[in-house]
Write a protein that holds these residues in place. Structure first.
Motif, PDB file in Angstrom:
ATOM      1  N   ARG A  26       0.994  -1.264   0.043  1.00 56.63           N
ATOM      2  CA  ARG A  26       0.234   0.406  -0.056  1.00 56.63           C
ATOM      3  C   ARG A  26       1.224   1.271   0.180  1.00 56.63           C
ATOM      4  NH1 ARG A  26      -2.884   3.163   3.787  1.00 56.63           N
ATOM      5  NH2 ARG A  26      -4.634   4.051   3.328  1.00 56.63           N
ATOM      6  N   LEU A  27       1.701   1.173   0.781  1.00 53.21           N
ATOM      7  CA  LEU A  27       2.760   2.270   0.842  1.00 53.21           C
ATOM      8  C   LEU A  27       3.675   2.743  -0.682  1.00 53.21           C
ATOM      9  CD1 LEU A  27       4.673   2.783   4.472  1.00 53.21           C
ATOM     10  CD2 LEU A  27       2.426   3.930   3.914  1.00 53.21           C
ATOM     11  N   LYS A  28       4.089   1.651  -0.718  1.00 56.34           N
ATOM     12  CA  LYS A  28       4.549   1.692  -2.351  1.00 56.34           C
ATOM     13  C   LYS A  28       3.590   2.066  -3.713  1.00 56.34           C
ATOM     14  CE  LYS A  28       8.242  -2.005  -1.315  1.00 56.34           C
ATOM     15  NZ  LYS A  28       8.593  -3.356  -2.474  1.00 56.34           N
ATOM     16  N   ARG A  29       2.967   1.961  -3.722  1.00 54.26           N
ATOM     17  CA  ARG A  29       1.270   1.937  -4.207  1.00 54.26           C
ATOM     18  C   ARG A  29       0.298   3.689  -4.538  1.00 54.26           C
ATOM     19  NH1 ARG A  29      -1.875  -1.168  -2.764  1.00 54.26           N
ATOM     20  NH2 ARG A  29      -3.710   0.684  -1.724  1.00 54.26           N
ATOM     21  N   LEU A  30       1.270   3.817  -2.993  1.00 53.22           N
ATOM     22  CA  LEU A  30       0.962   5.911  -2.530  1.00 53.22           C
ATOM     23  C   LEU A  30       1.705   6.368  -3.098  1.00 53.22           C
ATOM     24  CD1 LEU A  30      -1.089   5.158   0.792  1.00 53.22           C
ATOM     25  CD2 LEU A  30      -2.139   5.814  -1.196  1.00 53.22           C
ATOM     26  N   ARG A  31       2.702   5.942  -2.714  1.00 51.60           N
ATOM     27  CA  ARG A  31       4.255   6.778  -3.093  1.00 51.60           C
ATOM     28  C   ARG A  31       5.062   6.545  -4.934  1.00 51.60           C
ATOM     29  NH1 ARG A  31      10.002   4.017  -1.440  1.00 51.60           N
ATOM     30  NH2 ARG A  31       9.522   2.835  -2.495  1.00 51.60           N
ATOM     31  N   ALA A 156       1.054  13.461  -2.661  1.00 51.22           N
ATOM     32  CA  ALA A 156       1.215  13.154  -1.613  1.00 51.22           C
ATOM     33  C   ALA A 156       1.149  13.554  -0.207  1.00 51.22           C
ATOM     34  CB  ALA A 156       2.049  14.495  -1.679  1.00 51.22           C
ATOM     35  N   GLN A 157       0.048  14.311  -0.142  1.00 47.15           N
ATOM     36  CA  GLN A 157      -0.405  14.075   1.548  1.00 47.15           C
ATOM     37  C   GLN A 157      -0.880  12.738   2.485  1.00 47.15           C
ATOM     38  OE1 GLN A 157      -0.165  17.030   3.778  1.00 47.15           O
ATOM     39  NE2 GLN A 157      -0.396  15.097   5.038  1.00 47.15           N
ATOM     40  N   THR A 158      -1.449  12.052   1.297  1.00 49.66           N
ATOM     41  CA  THR A 158      -2.395  10.841   1.507  1.00 49.66           C
ATOM     42  C   THR A 158      -1.591   9.729   1.287  1.00 49.66           C
ATOM     43  OG1 THR A 158      -4.154  11.030  -0.081  1.00 49.66           O
ATOM     44  CG2 THR A 158      -3.601   9.218  -0.146  1.00 49.66           C
ATOM     45  N   TYR A 159      -0.763  10.291   0.669  1.00 50.20           N
ATOM     46  CA  TYR A 159       1.496   8.850   1.414  1.00 50.20           C
ATOM     47  C   TYR A 159       1.602   9.084   2.643  1.00 50.20           C
ATOM     48  CZ  TYR A 159       5.504   7.031   0.952  1.00 50.20           C
ATOM     49  OH  TYR A 159       6.937   7.101   1.285  1.00 50.20           O
ATOM     50  N   ASN A 160       2.207  10.497   3.195  1.00 42.42           N
ATOM     51  CA  ASN A 160       2.215  10.949   4.111  1.00 42.42           C
ATOM     52  C   ASN A 160       1.831  10.416   5.362  1.00 42.42           C
ATOM     53  OD1 ASN A 160       4.233  11.961   2.697  1.00 42.42           O
ATOM     54  ND2 ASN A 160       3.754  13.975   3.047  1.00 42.42           N
ATOM     55  N   ASP A 161       0.155  10.827   5.239  1.00 45.54           N
ATOM     56  CA  ASP A 161      -0.804  10.434   6.045  1.00 45.54           C
ATOM     57  C   ASP A 161      -0.625   8.891   6.454  1.00 45.54           C
ATOM     58  OD1 ASP A 161      -1.699  12.986   6.435  1.00 45.54           O
ATOM     59  OD2 ASP A 161      -3.548  12.445   5.114  1.00 45.54           O
ATOM     60  N   ALA A 162      -0.810   7.938   5.261  1.00 42.94           N
ATOM     61  CA  ALA A 162      -0.667   6.939   5.480  1.00 42.94           C
ATOM     62  C   ALA A 162       0.598   6.281   6.159  1.00 42.94           C
ATOM     63  CB  ALA A 162      -0.475   5.908   4.043  1.00 42.94           C
ATOM     64  N   LEU A 163       1.784   6.822   6.425  1.00 45.23           N
ATOM     65  CA  LEU A 163       2.849   6.678   6.738  1.00 45.23           C
ATOM     66  C   LEU A 163       3.186   6.857   8.501  1.00 45.23           C
ATOM     67  CD1 LEU A 163       5.807   8.396   4.704  1.00 45.23           C
ATOM     68  CD2 LEU A 163       5.245   5.699   4.511  1.00 45.23           C
ATOM     69  N   HIS A 164       2.439   7.792   9.074  1.00 44.51           N
ATOM     70  CA  HIS A 164       1.821   8.648  10.301  1.00 44.51           C
ATOM     71  C   HIS A 164       0.916   7.369  11.077  1.00 44.51           C
ATOM     72  CE1 HIS A 164       5.392  10.981   9.982  1.00 44.51           C
ATOM     73  NE2 HIS A 164       4.479  11.565   8.761  1.00 44.51           N
ATOM     74  N   ILE A 165       0.541   6.839  10.225  1.00 46.31           N
ATOM     75  CA  ILE A 165      -0.912   5.651  10.681  1.00 46.31           C
ATOM     76  C   ILE A 165      -0.161   5.142  11.478  1.00 46.31           C
ATOM     77  CG2 ILE A 165      -2.726   4.583  10.311  1.00 46.31           C
ATOM     78  CD1 ILE A 165      -3.367   5.551   8.320  1.00 46.31           C
ATOM     79  N   PHE A 166      -0.744   4.351  12.959  1.00 47.55           N
ATOM     80  CA  PHE A 166       0.256   3.330  14.108  1.00 47.55           C
ATOM     81  C   PHE A 166      -1.159   2.605  13.641  1.00 47.55           C
ATOM     82  CE2 PHE A 166       0.415   0.527  17.380  1.00 47.55           C
ATOM     83  CZ  PHE A 166       1.974   0.451  17.136  1.00 47.55           C
ATOM     84  N   PRO A 181       7.753  15.168   0.428  1.00 43.51           N
ATOM     85  CA  PRO A 181       7.730  16.844   0.056  1.00 43.51           C
ATOM     86  C   PRO A 181       6.230  17.915  -0.091  1.00 43.51           C
ATOM     87  CG  PRO A 181       9.461  16.562  -0.722  1.00 43.51           C
ATOM     88  CD  PRO A 181       8.814  15.484  -0.678  1.00 43.51           C
ATOM     89  N   LEU A 182       5.406  18.462   0.025  1.00 39.84           N
ATOM     90  CA  LEU A 182       4.438  19.378  -0.225  1.00 39.84           C
ATOM     91  C   LEU A 182       5.173  20.898  -1.000  1.00 39.84           C
ATOM     92  CD1 LEU A 182       2.223  18.379   1.842  1.00 39.84           C
ATOM     93  CD2 LEU A 182       2.397  17.156   0.552  1.00 39.84           C
ATOM     94  N   LEU A 183       4.144  21.013  -2.114  1.00 42.32           N
ATOM     95  CA  LEU A 183       5.023  22.183  -2.879  1.00 42.32           C
ATOM     96  C   LEU A 183       3.626  22.867  -2.615  1.00 42.32           C
ATOM     97  CD1 LEU A 183       5.940  21.400  -5.894  1.00 42.32           C
ATOM     98  CD2 LEU A 183       6.910  22.620  -3.946  1.00 42.32           C
ATOM     99  N   ALA A 184       3.413  23.713  -1.796  1.00 47.08           N
ATOM    100  CA  ALA A 184       2.592  24.935  -1.196  1.00 47.08           C
ATOM    101  C   ALA A 184       2.736  26.375  -1.040  1.00 47.08           C
ATOM    102  CB  ALA A 184       1.738  24.738  -0.385  1.00 47.08           C
ATOM    103  N   GLY A 185       1.882  27.284  -0.772  1.00 48.93           N
ATOM    104  CA  GLY A 185       2.655  28.420  -0.593  1.00 48.93           C
ATOM    105  C   GLY A 185       2.919  29.030   0.403  1.00 48.93           C
ATOM    106  N   ALA A 190       5.846  19.800   3.968  1.00 42.40           N
ATOM    107  CA  ALA A 190       6.305  17.920   4.353  1.00 42.40           C
ATOM    108  C   ALA A 190       6.401  17.529   5.968  1.00 42.40           C
ATOM    109  CB  ALA A 190       7.408  17.809   4.248  1.00 42.40           C
ATOM    110  N   ARG A 191       5.838  16.634   6.383  1.00 40.03           N
ATOM    111  CA  ARG A 191       6.174  16.706   8.231  1.00 40.03           C
ATOM    112  C   ARG A 191       6.749  15.752   8.160  1.00 40.03           C
ATOM    113  NH1 ARG A 191       0.299  14.251   8.769  1.00 40.03           N
ATOM    114  NH2 ARG A 191       0.988  13.023  10.461  1.00 40.03           N
TER     115      ARG A 191
END
Length: 201
Positions: A26-31, A156-166, A181-185, A190-191
């Protein structure tokens, strides 16, 4: 007795193994989804860099070959191109996207300054047709880049959120998955514990 006790243990080990495999896939797919979302963004960045170089060339008859704004635009467009190349080589790791953001922000400022000089030169009647078309392309690319940035950030945020779910975070740490990393204003980052904002592309 030992044989009876070993069956539940084997079942637990098997379940743990299949869970680890599932979490890893799942992590590989989201990445991979985040990487795929970055591809059109990189393509449009390259197009904007090409438009900037073409605009610099088309502006020479109006402003003169040695005009400082033309030289600055060429330099910033080339630097943005190098940052984009470096990000692809590094697979968007580390500070690569931040470097793109800074380079593209500088390129945008150089473009705005050149456009202002062209408008002043033509007394509000608009630059020549070739320059006008390049400016139209620039505006179109700006809209496309905004949409690309939104799609990439979402993936990217969906992937990052998955990384931080215990307990998935344990698998992520074990297999060395890293935040995208995220791109924004001026506020989103990135977390990774960094408070350094990503400039807007």
């Amino acid at each position: 007795m030992d044989r009876t006790m070993s069956i539940p243990m084997l079942v637990l080990v098997a379940l743990l193994f299949f869970w680890i495999v599932g979490a890893t896939q799942r992590l590989k797919r989201l990445r991979a989804a985040a990487g795929a979302a970055y591809a059109p963004l990189a393509s449009h960045l390259r197009q904007r860099q090409a438009v900037a170089l073409a605009l610099a060339h088309a502006s020479r008859p109006l402003l003169g070959d040695e005009h400082a704004l033309i030289g600055r635009l060429v330099e910033t467009a080339q630097e943005a191109g190098r940052a984009t190349d470096a990000a692809q080589i590094r697979n968007m790791r580390g500070s690569s996207l931040h470097e793109i953001g800074e380079a593209e922000q500088t390129l945008g400022q150089a473009l705005d300054q050149l456009v202002s000089a062209l408008q002043d030169l033509t007394s509000g009647t608009g630059p020549v047709a070739a320059v006008t078309e390049l400016l139209r392309q620039r505006d179109t690319l700006q809209e496309q880049l905004g949409a690309d940035r939104h799609l990439y950030n979402h993936a990217a945020q969906t992937y990052n959120d998955a990384l931080h779910i215990f307990p998935t975070t344990l698998v992520a740490a074990l297999l060395r998955f890293r935040d995208a990393p995220l791109l924004a204003g001026a506020i989103a980052t990135a977390r990774t514990g960094s408070s350094r904002p990503m400039p807007m592309i």
